[in-house]
Design an enzyme around this catalytic site. Structure first.
Site, PDB file in Angstrom:
ATOM      1  N   GLU A 441      33.205  40.390  37.432  1.00  0.00           N
ATOM      2  CA  GLU A 441      32.258  40.193  36.315  1.00  0.00           C
ATOM      3  C   GLU A 441      31.943  41.516  35.633  1.00  0.00           C
ATOM      4  O   GLU A 441      30.815  41.752  35.192  1.00  0.00           O
ATOM      5  CB  GLU A 441      30.966  39.539  36.810  1.00  0.00           C
ATOM      6  CG  GLU A 441      30.994  38.053  36.825  1.00  0.00           C
ATOM      7  CD  GLU A 441      31.772  37.491  35.675  1.00  0.00           C
ATOM      8  OE1 GLU A 441      31.518  37.916  34.527  1.00  0.00           O
ATOM      9  OE2 GLU A 441      32.649  36.650  35.891  1.00  0.00           O
TER      10      GLU A 441
HETATM   11  C1  LIG Z   1      38.192  38.543  44.464  1.00  0.00           C
HETATM   12  C2  LIG Z   1      38.239  38.634  42.989  1.00  0.00           C
HETATM   13  C3  LIG Z   1      37.858  37.556  42.216  1.00  0.00           C
HETATM   14  C4  LIG Z   1      37.937  37.628  40.826  1.00  0.00           C
HETATM   15  N1  LIG Z   1      37.643  36.516  40.066  1.00  0.00           N
HETATM   16  C5  LIG Z   1      37.962  36.519  38.747  1.00  0.00           C
HETATM   17  C6  LIG Z   1      37.897  35.322  37.973  1.00  0.00           C
HETATM   18  O1  LIG Z   1      37.500  34.266  38.463  1.00  0.00           O
HETATM   19  N2  LIG Z   1      38.293  35.365  36.677  1.00  0.00           N
HETATM   20  C7  LIG Z   1      38.751  36.514  36.091  1.00  0.00           C
HETATM   21  O2  LIG Z   1      39.097  36.486  34.935  1.00  0.00           O
HETATM   22  N3  LIG Z   1      38.797  37.674  36.792  1.00  0.00           N
HETATM   23  C8  LIG Z   1      38.424  37.701  38.098  1.00  0.00           C
HETATM   24  N4  LIG Z   1      38.506  38.863  38.823  1.00  0.00           N
HETATM   25  C9  LIG Z   1      38.916  40.093  38.133  1.00  0.00           C
HETATM   26  C10 LIG Z   1      37.794  41.103  37.987  1.00  0.00           C
HETATM   27  O3  LIG Z   1      36.824  40.632  37.082  1.00  0.00           O
HETATM   28  C11 LIG Z   1      38.440  42.434  37.568  1.00  0.00           C
HETATM   29  O4  LIG Z   1      39.116  42.913  38.722  1.00  0.00           O
HETATM   30  C12 LIG Z   1      37.447  43.433  37.044  1.00  0.00           C
HETATM   31  O5  LIG Z   1      36.946  42.996  35.806  1.00  0.00           O
HETATM   32  C13 LIG Z   1      38.063  44.826  36.856  1.00  0.00           C
HETATM   33  O6  LIG Z   1      39.306  44.764  36.200  1.00  0.00           O
HETATM   34  P1  LIG Z   1      40.563  45.515  36.845  1.00  0.00           P
HETATM   35  O7  LIG Z   1      40.684  45.060  38.248  1.00  0.00           O
HETATM   36  O8  LIG Z   1      41.732  45.328  35.977  1.00  0.00           O
HETATM   37  O9  LIG Z   1      40.154  47.043  36.872  1.00  0.00           O
HETATM   38  P2  LIG Z   1      40.340  48.109  35.685  1.00  0.00           P
HETATM   39  O10 LIG Z   1      39.893  47.534  34.401  1.00  0.00           O
HETATM   40  O11 LIG Z   1      41.703  48.653  35.760  1.00  0.00           O
HETATM   41  O12 LIG Z   1      39.285  49.204  36.117  1.00  0.00           O
HETATM   42  C14 LIG Z   1      39.527  50.136  37.189  1.00  0.00           C
HETATM   43  C15 LIG Z   1      38.315  51.060  37.320  1.00  0.00           C
HETATM   44  O13 LIG Z   1      38.190  51.848  36.129  1.00  0.00           O
HETATM   45  C16 LIG Z   1      36.901  51.738  35.581  1.00  0.00           C
HETATM   46  N5  LIG Z   1      36.993  51.686  34.128  1.00  0.00           N
HETATM   47  C17 LIG Z   1      37.868  50.983  33.383  1.00  0.00           C
HETATM   48  N6  LIG Z   1      37.630  51.170  32.071  1.00  0.00           N
HETATM   49  C18 LIG Z   1      36.576  51.994  31.977  1.00  0.00           C
HETATM   50  C19 LIG Z   1      35.829  52.555  30.901  1.00  0.00           C
HETATM   51  N7  LIG Z   1      36.131  52.274  29.629  1.00  0.00           N
HETATM   52  N8  LIG Z   1      34.780  53.349  31.194  1.00  0.00           N
HETATM   53  C20 LIG Z   1      34.445  53.623  32.474  1.00  0.00           C
HETATM   54  N9  LIG Z   1      35.114  53.125  33.522  1.00  0.00           N
HETATM   55  C21 LIG Z   1      36.166  52.320  33.291  1.00  0.00           C
HETATM   56  C22 LIG Z   1      36.328  50.420  36.123  1.00  0.00           C
HETATM   57  O14 LIG Z   1      34.932  50.484  36.234  1.00  0.00           O
HETATM   58  C23 LIG Z   1      36.988  50.328  37.494  1.00  0.00           C
HETATM   59  O15 LIG Z   1      36.207  50.986  38.452  1.00  0.00           O
HETATM   60  C24 LIG Z   1      38.372  38.830  40.205  1.00  0.00           C
HETATM   61  C25 LIG Z   1      38.717  39.930  41.001  1.00  0.00           C
HETATM   62  C26 LIG Z   1      38.675  39.838  42.367  1.00  0.00           C
HETATM   63  C27 LIG Z   1      39.116  41.029  43.181  1.00  0.00           C
END
Ligand SMILES: Cc1cc2nc3c(=O)[nH]c(=O)nc-3n(C[C@H](O)[C@H](O)[C@H](O)COP(=O)(O)OP(=O)(O)OC[C@H]3O[C@@H](n4cnc5c(N)ncnc54)[C@H](O)[C@@H]3O)c2cc1C
Length: 597
Positions: A441
């Protein structure tokens, strides 16, 4: 086996004495929610969580979900029956309008029930939790036909919902999403692409799954301005509302993950699946935000929930485990050692969790009440203020409650010494389960940026100024009340730090955005500390008002006041450190060349 008792009494103190719910009986749905009715509803909810959900928490963790060769997913033993009991109890539609089969009660009650559900079994609670988010999005942005087709079944619990945003190459930066939507010429679209990490994407609990999917219509602009939202059912729905043929969406695999093993986290493949647009073309993120905002608050509640259940188990252990003697002489001289709760460091740990839990719960209730006012009040000014608060508080509730929820699960685990590290005590599961709430989220760093980058300056800073004025007025009104002196002075100081930090951003972040980015997390926590301090001051005032009562009430109110004083003495001073960090700016943070890391 870990224990859990839903904190109904604490909630009723909030609803009776701190934020009297009966004062709002002019709002639709509130007239039916008298305190007696609310107490009876919550007692029923507590029973379901304590007796049905909680016993499945550890078994669900051990067993996890299984993807079968045909792509179907089997949830852990007992989950389906527990979900059916939840649906049969009418919990899914507690606050959904009656015309769609719900009970139309305040959504505040739903937030409270979410805490009980998430404490007792987070993985299981996510199946209905996501469904409620999808219901909220369809209620606001669905067409009349979509509402009629999907909502009654979802409210009944026969069909569940999901949210599909994330793709392998994009999570935070949704502007890069590739899933495409091609018009079929009959009003529907063919949706193709791969979504990852989709919670409850496939399972065996419901006869249909309603996926809300973000995709880009062919030819739409790049970036976030070209994203639309679609409703894509697992099984197409026949004219008469019955479940029809299978749609082109399937679960490609399940993720093996750190916690919430009982929840299926799916890779979802869309192969020309039929979907229908929800809301306006290219305004999909806007429509999805309804679900995301609901989910963010619910995830914040998950942080509190893990902190609460971990705390309850740590307290039980600390009263039972005999090690060492009290520094002030033996407290259980008839036993070989004293229970560890006599040690100041153990008490410090337990009290810091307890002080957070009670304040965070108050914050959830206050925010939930504002949500109801924002959605249901007929008074435009009242609606606007409540809506401002919702916007401001959403990243704070999500970010602060989940960061501290995880920290507290670790602290509670620490109370068990080595036994906390051993799976059979259940503390390891609380730590593992609590961790995800900081990530999904919108990772917490992004929540902090949302607060500082978007919410502070919105409408000329109207929301934050309203908050400053409200807390400032409360301090002034109670400045001469000796019985509240231990609360008002620290709150005033914390508020001052928050105002200085806000001012510092106004003067230093516009020209140099890295200053905002480098201070955002500290600011979010500074805000959370002050907001919870305000909650404690309000609770202290209410507790003082009831101290004269008999029947053990006075002792309970004394415990409230002592816990609140601990917060003010031990936790509130953090605001000074946060302010000091923020005002150093971004120079040192950004100076190190990338290759030096
Ligand atoms: C168990 C689980 C359940 C999930 N359920 C759902 C679901 O039901 N539906 C769905 O759509 N998604 C779901 N997700 C996905 C989840 O919402 C994402 O993993 C999350 O939004 C982060 O995206 P990412 O993993 O691609 O990380 P990235 O976007 O690659 O981010 C990596 C890190 O970089 C930081 N970062 C990135 N951009 C910036 C910025 N501009 N400024 C500062 N910091 C930044 C982030 O804070 C993070 O710490 C789920 C994930 C998991 C692990």
């Amino acid at each position: 086996m870990p224990v859990y008792k839903a904190p109904v009494e604490d909630v009723m103190f909030l609803l009776n004495d701190v934020f009297p719910i009966e004062r709002h009986n002019n709002l639709p749905g509130f007239a039916d929610a008298t305190t007696d009715v609310v107490e009876a509803i919550l007692a029923e909810g507590a029973k379901l969580c304590e007796e049905v959900f909680a016993p499945l928490n550890r078994t669900g963790d051990i067993e996890g979900c299984t993807r079968n060769p045909d792509g179907s997913v089997t949830t852990p033993k007992g989950f389906k029956q527990a979900y059916e009991a939840y649906a049969a109890g009418g919990w899914m539609g507690l606050s959904v309008p009656e015309e769609f089969g719900g009970q139309g009660l305040p959504s505040l009650l739903n937030s409270i029930m979410q805490e009980f559900v998430s404490s007792s079994n987070l993985a299981l609670g996510m199946y209905p939790g996501l469904t409620q988010g999808a219901i909220a999005a369809l209620l606001v942005h669905g067409t009349e036909e979509q509402k009629r087709t999907y909502l009654p079944k979802m409210v009944e619990g026969a069909w569940t919902g999901t949210m599909n945003l994330t793709e392998p190459h994009c999570g935070t930066d949704l502007g890069m999403l590739k899933t495409k939507a091609v018009p079929n010429g009959d009003g529907s679209y063919a949706i193709s692409g791969t979504k990852i990490f989709i919670s409850a994407g496939e399972h065996d609990m419901a006869e249909n799954i309603v996926h809300l999917v973000l995709a880009r219509i062919e030819g739409a602009p790049a970036g976030t301005k070209g994203i639309s939202l679609f409703v894509v059912p697992k099984f197409l729905v026949n004219q008469d509302g019955s479940v029809g043929e299978r749609n082109g969406v399937s679960c490609g695999s399940l993720e093996h993950k750190m916690g919430i093993h009982g929840n299926s986290t799916c890779v979802m493949n869309y192969d020309g699946a039929r979907g229908w647009i929800v809301g306006q073309e290219n305004r999909g993120l806007n429509a999805m935000f309804v679900m995301m905002n609901e989910a963010r608050l619910a995830v914040g509640v998950q942080g509190l929930a893990q902190s609460e259940v971990a705390y309850q188990n740590a307290v039980a252990y600390a009263k039972d485990r005999l090690q060492g003697r009290s520094l002030t002489g033996a407290k259980s001289p008839d036993k070989p050692a004293d229970p560890i709760i006599v040690h100041p460091d153990v008490r410090r740990t337990l009290l810091s969790i307890k002080a957070f839990n009670e304040a965070a719960r108050a914050l959830v209730v206050w925010t939930g009440l504002n949500s109801d006012i924002a959605h249901r009040s007929s008074d435009e000014t009242e609606r606007l203020t409540a809506d401002d608060y919702m916007g401001l508080m959403t990243p704070v509730v999500k970010g602060v409650l989940t960061d501290l929820g995880f920290d507290n699960a670790v602290k509670a685990q620490q109370m068990f010494g080595g036994h906390g590290y051993i799976e059979e005590w259940g503390m390891s599961q609380f730590v593992r389960d609590a961790r995800i709430a900081m990530i999904y989220e919108g990772a917490n760093g992004i929540q902090a940026m949302d607060l500082v980058g978007r919410k502070l300056g919105k409408d000329g800073g109207r929301a934050i100024m309203t908050f400053f004025n409200e807390v400032g007025a409360f301090c002034q009104e109670n400045a001469n009340d000796e019985s509240l002196a231990a609360f008002i002075a620290p709150l005033q100081q914390g508020l001052g730090h928050l105002q200085q930090a806000t001012m510092w951003f106004m003067q230093n972040a516009m020209a140099k955005p890295d200053n905002a980015g480098a201070g955002a997390t500290d600011y979010m926590h500074l805000f959370g500390t002050v907001a919870m301090g305000y909650m404690w001051a309000k609770m202290a005032k209410a507790a003082q008002g009831r101290k004269a009562e008999g029947n053990g009430v006075a002792a309970k109110m004394d415990a409230k006041l002592l816990t609140g004083r601990f917060y003010m003495e031990r936790m509130m001073p953090e605001t000074g450190t946060r302010l000091a960090r923020i005002t150093t700016g971004a120079d040192t943070t950004m100076a190190l060349p990338v290759e030096a890391f």
